[in-house]
Design a protein around this motif. Structure first.
Motif, PDB file in Angstrom:
ATOM      1  N   PHE A  99      -2.046  -5.567 -14.590  1.00  0.00           N
ATOM      2  CA  PHE A  99      -2.974  -6.561 -14.037  1.00  0.00           C
ATOM      3  C   PHE A  99      -3.272  -6.243 -12.590  1.00  0.00           C
ATOM      4  O   PHE A  99      -2.369  -5.914 -11.812  1.00  0.00           O
ATOM      5  CB  PHE A  99      -2.374  -7.965 -14.130  1.00  0.00           C
ATOM      6  CG  PHE A  99      -3.170  -9.009 -13.389  1.00  0.00           C
ATOM      7  CD1 PHE A  99      -4.392  -9.445 -13.872  1.00  0.00           C
ATOM      8  CD2 PHE A  99      -2.701  -9.545 -12.193  1.00  0.00           C
ATOM      9  CE1 PHE A  99      -5.135 -10.394 -13.174  1.00  0.00           C
ATOM     10  CE2 PHE A  99      -3.422 -10.495 -11.498  1.00  0.00           C
ATOM     11  CZ  PHE A  99      -4.649 -10.923 -11.990  1.00  0.00           C
ATOM     12  N   ALA A 100      -4.533  -6.330 -12.238  1.00  0.00           N
ATOM     13  CA  ALA A 100      -4.975  -6.230 -10.843  1.00  0.00           C
ATOM     14  C   ALA A 100      -6.133  -7.200 -10.672  1.00  0.00           C
ATOM     15  O   ALA A 100      -7.060  -7.227 -11.488  1.00  0.00           O
ATOM     16  CB  ALA A 100      -5.405  -4.811 -10.496  1.00  0.00           C
ATOM     17  N   SER A 101      -6.072  -7.998  -9.634  1.00  0.00           N
ATOM     18  CA  SER A 101      -7.085  -9.038  -9.427  1.00  0.00           C
ATOM     19  C   SER A 101      -8.357  -8.495  -8.799  1.00  0.00           C
ATOM     20  O   SER A 101      -9.387  -9.174  -8.789  1.00  0.00           O
ATOM     21  CB  SER A 101      -6.518 -10.141  -8.541  1.00  0.00           C
ATOM     22  OG  SER A 101      -6.113  -9.615  -7.283  1.00  0.00           O
ATOM     23  N   ASP A 102      -8.298  -7.275  -8.277  1.00  0.00           N
ATOM     24  CA  ASP A 102      -9.430  -6.718  -7.546  1.00  0.00           C
ATOM     25  C   ASP A 102      -9.421  -5.198  -7.712  1.00  0.00           C
ATOM     26  O   ASP A 102      -8.352  -4.590  -7.838  1.00  0.00           O
ATOM     27  CB  ASP A 102      -9.326  -7.088  -6.062  1.00  0.00           C
ATOM     28  CG  ASP A 102     -10.570  -6.705  -5.286  1.00  0.00           C
ATOM     29  OD1 ASP A 102     -10.649  -5.539  -4.849  1.00  0.00           O
ATOM     30  OD2 ASP A 102     -11.458  -7.565  -5.122  1.00  0.00           O
ATOM     31  N   ALA A 103     -10.602  -4.617  -7.686  1.00  0.00           N
ATOM     32  CA  ALA A 103     -10.703  -3.169  -7.852  1.00  0.00           C
ATOM     33  C   ALA A 103     -10.055  -2.418  -6.697  1.00  0.00           C
ATOM     34  O   ALA A 103      -9.694  -1.236  -6.845  1.00  0.00           O
ATOM     35  CB  ALA A 103     -12.172  -2.763  -7.975  1.00  0.00           C
ATOM     36  N   ASN A 104      -9.901  -3.069  -5.556  1.00  0.00           N
ATOM     37  CA  ASN A 104      -9.299  -2.425  -4.389  1.00  0.00           C
ATOM     38  C   ASN A 104      -7.781  -2.578  -4.349  1.00  0.00           C
ATOM     39  O   ASN A 104      -7.137  -2.113  -3.405  1.00  0.00           O
ATOM     40  CB  ASN A 104      -9.902  -3.003  -3.105  1.00  0.00           C
ATOM     41  CG  ASN A 104     -11.385  -2.725  -2.987  1.00  0.00           C
ATOM     42  OD1 ASN A 104     -11.843  -1.625  -3.288  1.00  0.00           O
ATOM     43  ND2 ASN A 104     -12.152  -3.736  -2.579  1.00  0.00           N
ATOM     44  N   VAL A 105      -7.227  -3.253  -5.344  1.00  0.00           N
ATOM     45  CA  VAL A 105      -5.778  -3.476  -5.417  1.00  0.00           C
ATOM     46  C   VAL A 105      -5.244  -2.752  -6.650  1.00  0.00           C
ATOM     47  O   VAL A 105      -5.814  -2.885  -7.736  1.00  0.00           O
ATOM     48  CB  VAL A 105      -5.451  -4.978  -5.502  1.00  0.00           C
ATOM     49  CG1 VAL A 105      -3.964  -5.201  -5.658  1.00  0.00           C
ATOM     50  CG2 VAL A 105      -5.967  -5.698  -4.259  1.00  0.00           C
ATOM     51  N   PRO A 106      -4.173  -1.986  -6.525  1.00  0.00           N
ATOM     52  CA  PRO A 106      -3.640  -1.279  -7.696  1.00  0.00           C
ATOM     53  C   PRO A 106      -3.027  -2.250  -8.709  1.00  0.00           C
ATOM     54  O   PRO A 106      -2.611  -3.355  -8.356  1.00  0.00           O
ATOM     55  CB  PRO A 106      -2.571  -0.367  -7.100  1.00  0.00           C
ATOM     56  CG  PRO A 106      -2.145  -1.049  -5.849  1.00  0.00           C
ATOM     57  CD  PRO A 106      -3.374  -1.724  -5.306  1.00  0.00           C
ATOM     58  N   GLN A 107      -2.991  -1.838  -9.939  1.00  0.00           N
ATOM     59  CA  GLN A 107      -2.260  -2.603 -10.937  1.00  0.00           C
ATOM     60  C   GLN A 107      -0.783  -2.664 -10.560  1.00  0.00           C
ATOM     61  O   GLN A 107      -0.252  -1.740  -9.932  1.00  0.00           O
ATOM     62  CB  GLN A 107      -2.389  -1.960 -12.323  1.00  0.00           C
ATOM     63  CG  GLN A 107      -3.756  -2.033 -12.939  1.00  0.00           C
ATOM     64  CD  GLN A 107      -3.774  -1.464 -14.348  1.00  0.00           C
ATOM     65  OE1 GLN A 107      -2.730  -1.083 -14.894  1.00  0.00           O
ATOM     66  NE2 GLN A 107      -4.948  -1.409 -14.946  1.00  0.00           N
ATOM     67  N   LYS A 108      -0.133  -3.733 -10.958  1.00  0.00           N
ATOM     68  CA  LYS A 108       1.300  -3.845 -10.690  1.00  0.00           C
ATOM     69  C   LYS A 108       2.045  -2.680 -11.312  1.00  0.00           C
ATOM     70  O   LYS A 108       2.996  -2.143 -10.703  1.00  0.00           O
ATOM     71  CB  LYS A 108       1.830  -5.177 -11.240  1.00  0.00           C
ATOM     72  CG  LYS A 108       1.317  -6.402 -10.522  1.00  0.00           C
ATOM     73  CD  LYS A 108       1.883  -7.689 -11.111  1.00  0.00           C
ATOM     74  CE  LYS A 108       1.285  -7.980 -12.471  1.00  0.00           C
ATOM     75  NZ  LYS A 108       1.749  -9.285 -13.025  1.00  0.00           N
ATOM     76  N   ALA A 109       1.631  -2.262 -12.495  1.00  0.00           N
ATOM     77  CA  ALA A 109       2.293  -1.135 -13.169  1.00  0.00           C
ATOM     78  C   ALA A 109       2.143   0.144 -12.366  1.00  0.00           C
ATOM     79  O   ALA A 109       3.101   0.923 -12.227  1.00  0.00           O
ATOM     80  CB  ALA A 109       1.712  -0.943 -14.565  1.00  0.00           C
ATOM     81  N   ASP A 110       0.963   0.380 -11.822  1.00  0.00           N
ATOM     82  CA  ASP A 110       0.734   1.588 -11.043  1.00  0.00           C
ATOM     83  C   ASP A 110       1.613   1.607  -9.800  1.00  0.00           C
ATOM     84  O   ASP A 110       2.233   2.624  -9.479  1.00  0.00           O
ATOM     85  CB  ASP A 110      -0.734   1.670 -10.645  1.00  0.00           C
ATOM     86  CG  ASP A 110      -1.051   2.925  -9.855  1.00  0.00           C
ATOM     87  OD1 ASP A 110      -1.120   4.003 -10.474  1.00  0.00           O
ATOM     88  OD2 ASP A 110      -1.207   2.833  -8.614  1.00  0.00           O
TER      89      ASP A 110
END
Length: 294
Positions: A99-110
């Protein structure tokens, strides 16, 4: 149902992710300046630590005859402890982490995988044995272990929430759990309790998306789990904010309480924050005693 075609496509997707993860983890680890990592215990390092009286069982070769000649007692020259320890990692690969809330924020998994692999690189470079909790990848030394870890980290779990893996923990080793800890708390409690029973100490690292802290939702909103097993629609999302934040605070408190009871450390990281500062904290936290949030 998996078919040869879908399995091949999945394998190809994982293969393309692997070089990128390795490159970023190597870069992140290289940006962290490693200071002295001495452990001030007796062992097989090169640095002198102290003399101690010779004991039954000490070999004649270990006697320091120059120091012993100063008196009537024989002494052994002890060196600083640098025997590699085992560090076991569990990086949550459940669907909730994607999950990532914004395209500028990495996914938690990443972010979790990046930190897990970069931390492994630092530990392996300092002579530790690093592996995964469970039985799939026991702790080993050396650069080949980095590739094995990267391959394991690139595998996704299809369940919404994955409980920490607590099997096959090596007694008196260290461990790191990285997750959003959004699932059943019973699994976390079981894992930390079993770890404590084996004398395993470590770090529980809580990774959250900034929106999961702020709850910026208003009006009609449909909340769905990444895995698609849970769904909730509301016309007034802002009415849920107070209750959500209260439950999140309760969860953080419970995680910290479990860490205090079991001798672990609790750390908190937001995916819009610096990965480098997170890695520095994680690396230092493995040798620290008191729990703090980062």
């Amino acid at each position: 149902m998996n078919t040869p075609g879908t399995l091949r496509a999945s394998a190809e997707r994982e293969a393309t992710r692997l070089p990128d993860l390795l490159a970023r983890a190597e870069h992140l680890a290289g940006a962290v300046l490693l200071g002295a990592h001495g452990r001030r215990r007796a062992g097989m390092g090169d640095d002198f630590w102290q003399y101690r009286p010779a004991q039954m069982g000490d070999s004649r070769r270990s006697i320091d005859y120059r120091r012993s000649a100063m008196g009537d007692q024989e002494f052994v020259r002890q060196r600083e402890w640098q025997i590699a320890q085992s560090v076991m990692l569990w990086v949550d690969q459940g669907a909730s982490m994607r999950f990532a809330s914004d395209a500028n924020v990495p996914q938690k998994a990443d972010r979790a995988r990046l930190l897990g692999l970069a931390l492994s690189i630092l530990l392996l470079r300092s002579g530790e044995r690093v592996g995964l909790t469970g039985t799939t990848l026991p702790p080993r030394r050396g650069n080949p272990q980095v590739l094995r870890l990267a391959e394991m980290f690139c595998r996704d779990d299809q369940t919404d929430y994955s409980p920490p893996e607590h099997r096959a923990m090596i007694p008196h080793a260290r461990a790191v759990f990285v997750s959003d800890f959004m699932g059943d708390m019973a699994g976390v409690q079981l894992a930390l309790t079993k770890a404590a029973d084996r004398g395993v100490r470590g770090v529980l690292y809580h990774v959250l998306d900034p929106s999961e802290e702020a709850f910026p939702f208003t009006g009609r909103t449909i909340f769905e789990s990444i895995g698609g097993t849970l769904s909730h629609e509301t016309l007034k999302a802002n009415d849920l904010k107070g209750r959500y934040l209260e439950r999140l605070a309760d969860r953080k408190f419970e995680l910290q309480r479990l860490c205090t009871l079991t001798g672990w450390q609790y750390g908190l990281h937001h995916t819009d924050a610096s990965a480098q500062s997170a890695l520095l904290w994680l690396y230092g936290a493995l040798d620290a005693r008191a729990g703090v949030a980062a």
